[in-house]
Design an enzyme around this catalytic site. Structure first.
Site: not given
Length: 683
Positions: A418, A487
């Site tokens: 990322e 999440h």
């Protein structure tokens, strides 16, 4: 000097035989007389500049922090001696030599360090952030290793132009321990990008010896990624320049990335004022014997250059630096009224009536609408490209499915990296492209926050408006499906708190299309946050000319009794609650913010003037959120229109639970909104 991949190598402990080499292994001279005189002159300017900077810093004329590169001039000048004007560099907190070697005017660098308006960044960058994108200097950087992913992005853009330009990413030996180093090498090797990773191994990471920090040498790290490696005696400018000529030639010819290690010695402390008590006196005494200027003078003497000629070059360097000092001292400071300038690029004017387009197309899912927006942006603008984990295959939710087949060179899968993905976007945007990079889950923000917080958001400001970063970061979130604590998070407040970012959170399909197209066309970095629970919600497909201006909220249900502000999926809970309340005779006006930053304060305040009551509902936890900002707005600018306390509705202040029964208890819904409206309506 080694240009082949070694099986193993160790750190050079700076014997003069290793650092003072002046000929190649085959006996051929490294530089001719004219070239070496040129290199010596460049090093002399850098040396004199750094010595003066140290004095000016001591005397209080340069603020902040200063990290000088005395003794490392051979690395900077040698690395860039054969650089082209269209090459790009990124640098480190010790970057004065790099930017001068790339061609930054000494006047503009000195003025920048003194915080003057005439500085290369208008006094917004300072010593650790000197930049001039117009000549390929994408910035020194105060974050160790942070320039590496940005250089990867620049290299991606340069590769697309096909003109042989190269990115050179300078970093110190300490940066090889960072994740940014590994992620950057991995992506560069995977894509065969034209980039040289140039490690200046000055044998110290701040106050620690490199030998105590790294279990394997730099050469073996290159081997791990299949990247060719070269090691140079960094204090011999001729050796570095000659070696880099070969390296750059291979990279320009399409050979892919290269990792270079130049072994040198840091003469001064980590920062000006560092007493270096952690170093042995013998090591510091060694510096004079391997001084790159001394080595160059000795070689020039062998080539027939007289001391008089060399002294004249030294005097010329002193004159250049003295002129830079005079220029900086006599330059004006920035206007205090301009302190907030260069945070955002002025947004393009979008006339809603002219660009609204048609929303009367075939009913389509949110996924298809977003995919169409991306497709249309790719089709309309060649500078747009998509990058992220599995985006070529459609990503985990299928939003990008089929786009790689239509745009194979502009829909790029990346490794799970990322930090490098975000840096790829930043560097490519600085180099003129319009990247749309994907952060698979909003929760993964912490993995790459530096590239968003300290790079994308600040580079325009820190360069005094010299650069734009037209970058879109797509991500998604959503609670209610037992996705658990890592999440499910709604983290828009973190993004909204960072000046320089634009934060978008659409609720409807038409807004998702129009806002995404506007975001991609905008010249500012935009964080575009989708709610995955809306991916299958159907609505009419907008026409290709549909745009929604950034920063404009929308009244989705008019009312007279209470103003209810929400965004993203929570808008539907707000509308459901408003219907329930309408049956009781309480008319609620529902506002969909659509964009968190810039915040449409005017629409909220105008509604509050009509209703005199305010409720805010969001999916994020209540505490310290965007709702608190809206409440502060109401009790300041809207104080005299308030007839009741402001109420906020959101998730409880804890991580998202996994068990469905716990998650239902934790998150807010229509019933919670109804209760809040009842409370303020009763006042």
């Amino acid at each position: 000097m080694t240009l082949d991949m070694p099986a193993s190598a160790g750190y050079i402990d700076a014997p003069e035989s290793a650092i003072g080499t002046t000929v190649r292994a085959d006996g051929r001279a490294l530089m001719d007389r004219t070239q070496l005189l040129d290199a010596y002159g460049r090093m002399a300017v850098i040396r004199r500049m750094e010595e003066l900077i140290s004095t000016l810093y001591r005397d209080g004329l340069i603020p902040g922090f200063v990290h000088t590169s005395v003794g490392q001039e051979g690395c900077a000048v040698g690395a860039l001696f054969h650089a082209r004007p269209d090459d790009v560099i990124t640098s480190t907190h010790r970057g004065h030599g790099h930017v001068l070697a790339k061609g930054l005017e000494p006047r503009r660098m000195m003025a920048e360090l003194m915080g003057k308006e005439t500085g290369s960044c208008r006094g917004r960058g300072g010593s650790m952030h000197v930049a001039d994108p117009s000549i390929g200097i994408f910035g020194a950087n105060g974050i160790v290793g942070a320039g590496l992913p940005i250089a990867v992005g620049a290299a991606h853009a340069l590769a697309g132009r096909g003109q042989g330009a190269v990115a050179v990413a300078f970093f110190g030996d300490g940066a090889v321990a960072t994740g940014a180093f590994h992620e950057s090498l991995n992506i560069a090797a995977l894509r065969g990008l034209p980039i040289v990773f140039f490690c200046e191994n000055n044998r110290y990471s701040e106050f620690s010896r490199a030998a105590d920090q790294h279990p394997v040498p730099v050469a073996q790290r290159a081997l791990a990624y299949g990247v060719p490696f070269a090691q140079f005696p960094g204090n011999d400018v001729a050796a570095v320049a000659d070696g880099m000529a070969e390296v750059l030639g291979k990279v320009r010819a399409g050979g892919g990335p290269y990792l270079v290690e130049a072994v040198t010695l840091r003469v001064r402390g980590h920062y000006e004022g560092d007493e270096q008590r952690y170093r042995e006196p013998a090591e510091l005494a060694e510096a004079s014997t391997i001084d790159p200027l001394r080595l160059a003078r000795a070689r020039l003497a062998e080539l027939g250059v007289t001391e008089t000629e060399l002294d004249e070059i030294d005097r010329a360097a002193h004159s250049v630096v003295a002129d830079a000092e005079d220029f900086a001292r006599n330059s004006a400071e920035p206007d205090p009224a301009s302190a907030g300038d260069y945070v955002y690029v002025r947004r393009r004017t979008t006339t809603p009536a002219a660009r609204a387009g048609s929303a009367g197309g075939k009913p389509s899912s949110g996924t298809r609408i977003l995919r169409q927006a991306l497709h249309d942006a790719l089709a309309d603008e060649p500078a747009v490209f998509l990058a992220g984990i599995d985006v070529a295959g459609g990503n985990v939710f299928g939003v990008t499915r089929g786009l790689h087949e239509k745009f194979p060179d502009r829909v790029l899968d990346t490794p799970i990296a990322e930090t490098a993905i975000m840096g790829l976007g930043v560097g490519a945007a600085m180099a003129g492209l319009r990247p749309v990079v994907e952060l698979m889950y909003f929760d993964f923000l912490g993995v790459c926050f530096d590239q968003i917080l300290n790079q994308a958001a600040k580079l325009r400001f820190m360069t005094g408006g010299a650069v734009t970063v037209p970058l879109v970061i797509r991500t998604q979130f959503g609670s209610g499906r037992s996705s658990g604590s890592q999440h499910s998070q709604s983290l828009e407040t973190l993004m909204a708190h960072v000046p320089g970012l634009t934060v978008v959170m659409p609720s409807s399909g038409a807004d998702a299309y129009g806002l995404l197209r506007s975001a991609i066309e905008d010249d500012n970095p935009v964080v575009f946050i989708e709610n995955r629970l809306l991916y299958e919600k159907k609505s009419p497909m907008p026409s290709p000319d549909h745009r929604v201006p950034l920063g404009q909220a929308k009244i989705v249900r008019p009312g007279r009794d209470v103003t209810l502000v929400s965004w993203s999926r929570m808008v539907y809970d707000a509308l459901e609650a408003a219907e329930m309340l309408g049956a009781e005779g309480i008319e609620v006006e529902v506002i969909d913010l659509r964009t968190i930053v810039p915040l449409d304060r005017e629409t909220v305040l105008r509604s509050l003037q009509r209703t005199n009551r305010l409720v805010i509902a969001h999916e994020a936890v209540v505490d310290f959120g965007v709702g608190a900002e809206l409440a502060a707005l109401a009790v300041k600018e809207g104080f005299w229109t308030l007839d009741a306390p402001v109420a906020r509705v959101g998730a409880a202040y804890s991580p998202a639970p996994y068990a469905p029964v716990l998650e239902r208890q934790w998150k807010a819904g229509p019933a919670d909104i109804v209760r809040a409206v009842h409370e303020v309506a009763a006042c």
